[in-house]
Design a protein around this motif. Sequence first.
Motif, PDB file in Angstrom:
ATOM      1  N   ARG A 101       0.826  -1.212   0.000  1.00 42.01           N
ATOM      2  CA  ARG A 101       0.000   0.000   0.000  1.00 42.01           C
ATOM      3  C   ARG A 101       0.859   1.260   0.000  1.00 42.01           C
ATOM      4  NH1 ARG A 101      -2.385   2.915   4.330  1.00 42.01           N
ATOM      5  NH2 ARG A 101      -1.348   1.410   5.672  1.00 42.01           N
ATOM      6  N   GLU A 102       1.911   1.288   0.796  1.00 41.34           N
ATOM      7  CA  GLU A 102       2.746   2.484   0.879  1.00 41.34           C
ATOM      8  C   GLU A 102       3.457   2.764  -0.449  1.00 41.34           C
ATOM      9  OE1 GLU A 102       2.761   4.663   3.158  1.00 41.34           O
ATOM     10  OE2 GLU A 102       1.545   3.590   4.640  1.00 41.34           O
ATOM     11  N   ALA A 103       3.983   1.722  -1.084  1.00 41.46           N
ATOM     12  CA  ALA A 103       4.659   1.908  -2.366  1.00 41.46           C
ATOM     13  C   ALA A 103       3.670   2.359  -3.438  1.00 41.46           C
ATOM     14  CB  ALA A 103       5.348   0.614  -2.789  1.00 41.46           C
ATOM     15  N   THR A 104       2.465   1.805  -3.393  1.00 40.47           N
ATOM     16  CA  THR A 104       1.446   2.193  -4.364  1.00 40.47           C
ATOM     17  C   THR A 104       1.036   3.643  -4.164  1.00 40.47           C
ATOM     18  OG1 THR A 104       0.654  -0.085  -4.541  1.00 40.47           O
ATOM     19  CG2 THR A 104      -0.859   1.651  -5.214  1.00 40.47           C
ATOM     20  N   LEU A 105       0.853   4.052  -2.919  1.00 40.35           N
ATOM     21  CA  LEU A 105       0.502   5.445  -2.645  1.00 40.35           C
ATOM     22  C   LEU A 105       1.617   6.386  -3.102  1.00 40.35           C
ATOM     23  CD1 LEU A 105      -1.073   5.023   0.894  1.00 40.35           C
ATOM     24  CD2 LEU A 105      -2.272   5.799  -1.170  1.00 40.35           C
ATOM     25  N   ALA A 106       2.858   6.002  -2.882  1.00 42.78           N
ATOM     26  CA  ALA A 106       3.974   6.841  -3.310  1.00 42.78           C
ATOM     27  C   ALA A 106       3.978   7.014  -4.821  1.00 42.78           C
ATOM     28  CB  ALA A 106       5.294   6.239  -2.835  1.00 42.78           C
ATOM     29  N   PHE A 107       3.679   5.942  -5.555  1.00 41.31           N
ATOM     30  CA  PHE A 107       3.638   6.026  -7.016  1.00 41.31           C
ATOM     31  C   PHE A 107       2.517   6.959  -7.469  1.00 41.31           C
ATOM     32  CE2 PHE A 107       2.054   4.620 -11.131  1.00 41.31           C
ATOM     33  CZ  PHE A 107       3.208   4.521 -11.882  1.00 41.31           C
ATOM     34  N   ALA A 157      -6.302  -2.120   6.014  1.00 44.47           N
ATOM     35  CA  ALA A 157      -5.940  -0.707   5.923  1.00 44.47           C
ATOM     36  C   ALA A 157      -6.234  -0.220   4.508  1.00 44.47           C
ATOM     37  CB  ALA A 157      -4.472  -0.507   6.267  1.00 44.47           C
ATOM     38  N   MET A 158      -6.917   0.906   4.397  1.00 41.02           N
ATOM     39  CA  MET A 158      -7.280   1.471   3.098  1.00 41.02           C
ATOM     40  C   MET A 158      -7.058   2.977   3.137  1.00 41.02           C
ATOM     41  SD  MET A 158     -11.374   0.819   3.508  1.00 41.02           S
ATOM     42  CE  MET A 158     -12.001   2.220   2.598  1.00 41.02           C
ATOM     43  N   THR A 159      -6.446   3.497   2.074  1.00 45.61           N
ATOM     44  CA  THR A 159      -6.121   4.917   1.994  1.00 45.61           C
ATOM     45  C   THR A 159      -6.653   5.476   0.683  1.00 45.61           C
ATOM     46  OG1 THR A 159      -4.091   4.569   3.268  1.00 45.61           O
ATOM     47  CG2 THR A 159      -4.262   6.619   2.018  1.00 45.61           C
ATOM     48  N   MET A 160      -7.249   6.650   0.749  1.00 47.45           N
ATOM     49  CA  MET A 160      -7.767   7.305  -0.443  1.00 47.45           C
ATOM     50  C   MET A 160      -6.694   8.150  -1.110  1.00 47.45           C
ATOM     51  SD  MET A 160     -10.886   6.375  -0.855  1.00 47.45           S
ATOM     52  CE  MET A 160     -11.107   7.511  -2.220  1.00 47.45           C
ATOM     53  N   THR A 161      -6.763   8.227  -2.441  1.00 44.54           N
ATOM     54  CA  THR A 161      -6.070   9.274  -3.176  1.00 44.54           C
ATOM     55  C   THR A 161      -7.138  10.200  -3.753  1.00 44.54           C
ATOM     56  OG1 THR A 161      -6.010   8.042  -5.261  1.00 44.54           O
ATOM     57  CG2 THR A 161      -4.156   7.758  -3.746  1.00 44.54           C
TER      58      THR A 161
END
Length: 308
Positions: free
Chosen positions: A183-189, A222-226
Motif C-alpha cells: 500500500r505504501e509503495a502504491t501510494l507513493a507512485f 488498511a485502506m487509503t484514499m487518493t
Amino acid sequence: MTAHIVTAQAFQTPGRIAAGTVLTPDLAASLADYTGVLGLEVIDDSPISPQEAASWAAPAMAGRPARLLRAPHATPYVTRLIAATPVPGYRPLKTFGWAAYEHSVVDCDALFAKMPGSGFTVIGEPKLVPGFDNFIPFQVTGRAGETLYLNQVLNGSMSDLDLPNTRASVDQMFIAVLAARDREATLAFHTKMLGFEQGETWVIPYSVINNSFGLPPETTTAMTMTKTGRIPASEVDQYPEAATPRPTAPGELPPGNAIVSFLTKSLDAVAAPLLGPVLHRDGPLYAGRRSAAVRGPSGEIIELIEAA
C-alpha cells in the motif's frame, strides 16, 4: 457539505475518472447485462485499433471488438467493454490490480431487485457500512470476473471528499478500488509519479475481502484514499498475503477490471514511464485529446487523458 449532481461541464476536471474498462470473454452477454440490468446505452462500437493496443503495451488487443457505453441523463463517464481471451484460474477479488469500480446509483434497492437471474452475482447486499453513514453500498461481480460497488449517496460528503449524487440508474465511477501488494509503495507512485494527493486512511473489517479470502469477519484492512482536491480517485487497499499477481493472456490487458482512465491536466507533468506512445484519439471518450498509459506497482493500468 451536501451531496451534489456533477454536471457535464464540471465533470471535465483533472482528477476525475473518465472511464472504466472491463475485459470480457463473452462480449455479447456482458453487453446484455450492462444495457439490460444497468441501463447503459452503446455510444460507440469501434474495434480496438493497433495504436490503442500499443499505447497499453497490449498488442494482442488490436482488432478486438469493443463497446463504449454511457448512461442516459448522466455524466460523460464511459464504460468500455472489450472482447478478451478467457483466462483459466482467474477469480475476482483474489489478485493485485484494479479490484472494483465504485459507481454512483440513484436507488440501491431498485437496482438490487434487478440482479436475480442476470449475469451479476451479489456479493454484498445493500446496507450501511459502520462508520460511514452517508451512502448505502452493495457489491456485485459480473460474468467477466469484474467487480462493481454500487453506491447510493444519502446525506452528504465525507470530511475531505465530495461524493457525487445522480439521477441515473447507474452513473460515473467515482472511486477506483485498488488491491495493493504494498500500500505504501502504491501510494507513493500515485502521488509522486502521477500527481494525486493522499487522503484519509481507515482500518476496518472489510467483508468483501474477508469473504474472498476466507478470513475471520473481524479481520481488518488498511485502506487509503487518493484524490485531487475534493475529487476522490482511488481507494488503495492493502491486500492479504494470499493475494497473487493477476493471470493475463499473452499480449492482452488484465481480465475483469482492466483499466481506469483519469483526466489529467497535462501528460507532460507525468513522471511515470509510459507503457506506449502518446496518442491523439477521436471518439466519445477521447474527443481528440492526448492520452497515454502507465502501469502501477500492483500491476494496475492507469490511462491518463488530458482534460479539455
